[in-house]
Design a protein around this motif. Sequence first.
Motif, PDB file in Angstrom:
ATOM      1  N   TYR A  24       0.828  -1.204   0.000  1.00 50.51           N
ATOM      2  CA  TYR A  24       0.000   0.000   0.000  1.00 50.51           C
ATOM      3  C   TYR A  24       0.864   1.257   0.000  1.00 50.51           C
ATOM      4  N   ARG A  25       1.835   1.302   0.908  1.00 51.02           N
ATOM      5  CA  ARG A  25       2.628   2.524   1.047  1.00 51.02           C
ATOM      6  C   ARG A  25       3.427   2.823  -0.225  1.00 51.02           C
ATOM      7  N   ILE A  26       3.985   1.774  -0.831  1.00 50.54           N
ATOM      8  CA  ILE A  26       4.876   1.989  -1.968  1.00 50.54           C
ATOM      9  C   ILE A  26       4.124   2.148  -3.290  1.00 50.54           C
ATOM     10  N   PHE A  27       3.087   1.327  -3.492  1.00 51.83           N
ATOM     11  CA  PHE A  27       2.419   1.343  -4.807  1.00 51.83           C
ATOM     12  C   PHE A  27       1.019   1.934  -4.802  1.00 51.83           C
ATOM     13  N   PHE A  28       0.120   1.296  -4.055  1.00 45.66           N
ATOM     14  CA  PHE A  28      -1.293   1.641  -4.199  1.00 45.66           C
ATOM     15  C   PHE A  28      -1.631   3.055  -3.746  1.00 45.66           C
ATOM     16  N   SER A  29      -0.905   3.576  -2.744  1.00 38.21           N
ATOM     17  CA  SER A  29      -1.272   4.897  -2.230  1.00 38.21           C
ATOM     18  C   SER A  29      -1.093   5.967  -3.300  1.00 38.21           C
ATOM     19  N   LYS A  30      -0.345   5.661  -4.357  1.00 33.96           N
ATOM     20  CA  LYS A  30      -0.144   6.638  -5.430  1.00 33.96           C
ATOM     21  C   LYS A  30      -1.201   6.501  -6.517  1.00 33.96           C
ATOM     22  N   LYS A  31      -1.964   5.408  -6.424  1.00 33.05           N
ATOM     23  CA  LYS A  31      -3.002   5.190  -7.432  1.00 33.05           C
ATOM     24  C   LYS A  31      -4.319   5.765  -6.916  1.00 33.05           C
ATOM     25  N   LYS A  32      -5.133   6.289  -7.832  1.00 30.85           N
ATOM     26  CA  LYS A  32      -6.418   6.827  -7.393  1.00 30.85           C
ATOM     27  C   LYS A  32      -7.473   5.719  -7.294  1.00 30.85           C
ATOM     28  N   SER A  33      -7.578   4.909  -8.332  1.00 36.59           N
ATOM     29  CA  SER A  33      -8.620   3.889  -8.312  1.00 36.59           C
ATOM     30  C   SER A  33      -8.173   2.679  -9.106  1.00 36.59           C
ATOM     31  N   LEU A  34      -8.909   1.592  -8.977  1.00 34.06           N
ATOM     32  CA  LEU A  34      -8.570   0.380  -9.732  1.00 34.06           C
ATOM     33  C   LEU A  34      -9.455   0.280 -10.974  1.00 34.06           C
ATOM     34  N   LYS A  35     -10.025   1.426 -11.375  1.00 33.59           N
ATOM     35  CA  LYS A  35     -11.012   1.451 -12.483  1.00 33.59           C
ATOM     36  C   LYS A  35     -12.107   0.426 -12.208  1.00 33.59           C
ATOM     37  N   ASN A  36     -12.373  -0.457 -13.168  1.00 31.07           N
ATOM     38  CA  ASN A  36     -13.476  -1.393 -12.901  1.00 31.07           C
ATOM     39  C   ASN A  36     -13.008  -2.771 -12.457  1.00 31.07           C
ATOM     40  N   LYS A  37     -11.844  -2.806 -11.847  1.00 34.72           N
ATOM     41  CA  LYS A  37     -11.426  -4.056 -11.217  1.00 34.72           C
ATOM     42  C   LYS A  37     -12.041  -4.127  -9.819  1.00 34.72           C
ATOM     43  N   VAL A  38     -12.227  -5.360  -9.355  1.00 33.02           N
ATOM     44  CA  VAL A  38     -12.825  -5.545  -8.029  1.00 33.02           C
ATOM     45  C   VAL A  38     -11.965  -6.489  -7.205  1.00 33.02           C
ATOM     46  N   VAL A  39     -11.750  -6.137  -5.952  1.00 30.85           N
ATOM     47  CA  VAL A  39     -11.043  -7.030  -5.035  1.00 30.85           C
ATOM     48  C   VAL A  39     -12.074  -7.660  -4.098  1.00 30.85           C
ATOM     49  N   ALA A  40     -12.117  -8.989  -4.073  1.00 31.69           N
ATOM     50  CA  ALA A  40     -13.045  -9.680  -3.172  1.00 31.69           C
ATOM     51  C   ALA A  40     -12.293 -10.101  -1.915  1.00 31.69           C
ATOM     52  N   LEU A  41     -12.931  -9.886  -0.765  1.00 30.02           N
ATOM     53  CA  LEU A  41     -12.297 -10.170   0.530  1.00 30.02           C
ATOM     54  C   LEU A  41     -13.187 -11.127   1.317  1.00 30.02           C
ATOM     55  N   ASP A  42     -12.552 -11.993   2.086  1.00 27.68           N
ATOM     56  CA  ASP A  42     -13.292 -13.078   2.708  1.00 27.68           C
ATOM     57  C   ASP A  42     -13.014 -13.213   4.207  1.00 27.68           C
ATOM     58  N   TYR A  43     -14.082 -13.420   4.968  1.00 28.99           N
ATOM     59  CA  TYR A  43     -13.975 -13.678   6.412  1.00 28.99           C
ATOM     60  C   TYR A  43     -14.466 -15.087   6.727  1.00 28.99           C
ATOM     61  N   HIS A  44     -14.116 -15.582   7.919  1.00 29.41           N
ATOM     62  CA  HIS A  44     -14.671 -16.845   8.409  1.00 29.41           C
ATOM     63  C   HIS A  44     -15.359 -16.686   9.761  1.00 29.41           C
ATOM     64  N   TYR A  45     -14.529 -16.543  10.827  1.00 31.78           N
ATOM     65  CA  TYR A  45     -15.085 -16.525  12.184  1.00 31.78           C
ATOM     66  C   TYR A  45     -14.760 -15.205  12.880  1.00 31.78           C
ATOM     67  N   PHE A  46     -15.655 -14.827  13.796  1.00 33.80           N
ATOM     68  CA  PHE A  46     -15.440 -13.612  14.588  1.00 33.80           C
ATOM     69  C   PHE A  46     -15.448 -13.976  16.068  1.00 33.80           C
ATOM     70  N   THR A  47     -14.728 -13.198  16.852  1.00 33.23           N
ATOM     71  CA  THR A  47     -14.640 -13.556  18.273  1.00 33.23           C
ATOM     72  C   THR A  47     -14.294 -12.359  19.155  1.00 33.23           C
ATOM     73  N   ASP A  48     -14.644 -12.503  20.429  1.00 37.04           N
ATOM     74  CA  ASP A  48     -14.230 -11.541  21.444  1.00 37.04           C
ATOM     75  C   ASP A  48     -13.078 -12.102  22.262  1.00 37.04           C
ATOM     76  N   ASN A  49     -12.867 -13.419  22.120  1.00 35.73           N
ATOM     77  CA  ASN A  49     -11.840 -14.114  22.916  1.00 35.73           C
ATOM     78  C   ASN A  49     -10.477 -13.957  22.263  1.00 35.73           C
ATOM     79  N   PRO A  50      -9.429 -14.313  23.022  1.00 40.07           N
ATOM     80  CA  PRO A  50      -8.111 -14.349  22.380  1.00 40.07           C
ATOM     81  C   PRO A  50      -8.174 -15.285  21.162  1.00 40.07           C
TER      82      PRO A  50
END
Length: 325
Positions: free
Chosen positions: A16-42
């Motif tokens: 991010y610091r070196i490359f992406f922060s200098k870019k404004k947008s990814l045009k019509n590309k999409v990044v998909a992000l995925d979660y599994h479990y959530f917790t309050d515990n360690p």
Amino acid sequence: MIDNLKLRNVFSSLAYRIFFSKKKSLKNKVVALDYHYFTDNPIIYPKLGLEVSYSALDKQLKIFSEFFEPLETDFALRTFVKKKSNNSKPGILISIDDADKSIKYALKYFIKYQIPITLFVPVGLCIDKNEEDGIKSRILCRYRELFPSSERLTLNEKSKFFDRIINSSFQELYEYELKLGSPKKENNITASRELLSLKEIEEISKNPLVTIASHSMSHNSLAELPDNWLKWEIKKSKQYIKDLQGKYDLFAYPFGHNQSYNLKVKKILQEEGIKYAFTTSSKIIEKNSDLLSLGRAPMLNFDNKDYVFGSAYGAFHYWDKILQR
Ligand SMILES: [Zn+2]
């Protein structure tokens, strides 16, 4: 030595610091992000990175809502990646796999920031275990434990085993369950978690931010299954998703790495009318992406800004490339 997850954090932050922060947008590309479990515990499974704390989730979603354009999956795949316009914010897609009970509490953060999510549900494991499809799926999920670990079953043997389970009476199925005992997380994480019931999923899906889609019936690596079993996983789960008024042409491969699906699996998905299937390799999605092999990157339990930005800009696309995954 620095562990793999910390290394991922450093990589994403630097990207991010070196490359992406200098870019404004990814045009019509999409990044998909995925979660599994959530917790309050360690965090219990640090090596796998499947758990994210609610406070990290809160911070991650805040950044997504301010600096990115979280999209609804259907819109992203049908429209957003195809249009020419210059979007001011990079498009992202968010999904949660495996229908863990903790989603119930996590949902309020997605509502707080009005971020759409797709839940990929291992349907059979959410069906009541006193129903046939429920108990069958639980046994199929853990079928390896019924055989000595030294024994490698052939496709033909797996096919016969599947037929036996599918045609078993309730009494016989209970005997299998008894033999398996309660699931242990070392053997099978998915089976050891407490999952949402179909009723709870139905309730959650009433929220307009939520899309329900299939993650098979028994959460097995589909590439390793014989035809009869594989077809059942795809067809049956599609029917349940349809009944739940979910998006039945959308799918996520259990495990999702390169060895967990193949051409045969994709062909059967296609025959069953599945148009989009997500993997867990971190390819950025664009106009010409293979719709049955769409990339997703895992969100880890880090909330530093640079890591979150890097991930949402697609840093792990390059990470996977470097590691030739
Ligand atoms: Zn999964």
